[in-house]
Design a protein around this motif. Structure first.
Motif, PDB file in Angstrom:
ATOM      1  N   LEU A  56      -2.021 -11.881   2.529  1.00 48.18           N
ATOM      2  CA  LEU A  56      -1.969 -10.457   1.891  1.00 48.18           C
ATOM      3  C   LEU A  56      -2.850  -9.622   3.044  1.00 48.18           C
ATOM      4  N   LEU A  64       0.545  -3.716  -3.432  1.00 50.14           N
ATOM      5  CA  LEU A  64       1.363  -4.869  -3.107  1.00 50.14           C
ATOM      6  C   LEU A  64       2.714  -4.808  -3.139  1.00 50.14           C
ATOM      7  N   GLU A  68       4.486  -9.996  -2.199  1.00 46.68           N
ATOM      8  CA  GLU A  68       3.129 -10.176  -2.307  1.00 46.68           C
ATOM      9  C   GLU A  68       2.563 -10.673  -3.855  1.00 46.68           C
TER      10      GLU A  68
END
Length: 79
Positions: A56, A64, A68
């Motif tokens: 990340l 995100l 992710e």
């Protein structure tokens, strides 16, 4: 070897990138979760550890991606 890690809960620690797999093992850990996108060493460097990868970014302004989120959920479940 010393491992830079802070206890978050029983059996759960957060720390900076470890210098080696041996340092992680010497500190008593068998599982390592790698979350920093820029710190994803190859598997052969981490021999002997159970490694979970959840790369990340630390950019709080970027949402995100679906991938992710899936990686985070998968690693969280495993932990």
């Amino acid at each position: 070897m010393h491992l830079d890690a802070t206890r978050l809960a029983p059996g759960l620690y957060q720390g900076s990138a470890p210098r080696s797999a041996q340092a992680v093992s010497d500190a008593g850990f068998g599982t390592l979760v790698l979350t920093a996108q820029e710190v994803q060493p190859p598997d052969h460097v981490l021999t002997g550890l159970d490694v979970l990868r959840c790369p990340l970014t630390d950019d709080p302004t970027r949402p995100l991606t679906r991938g992710e989120w899936q990686a985070a959920l998968s690693c969280g479940t495993a932990v």
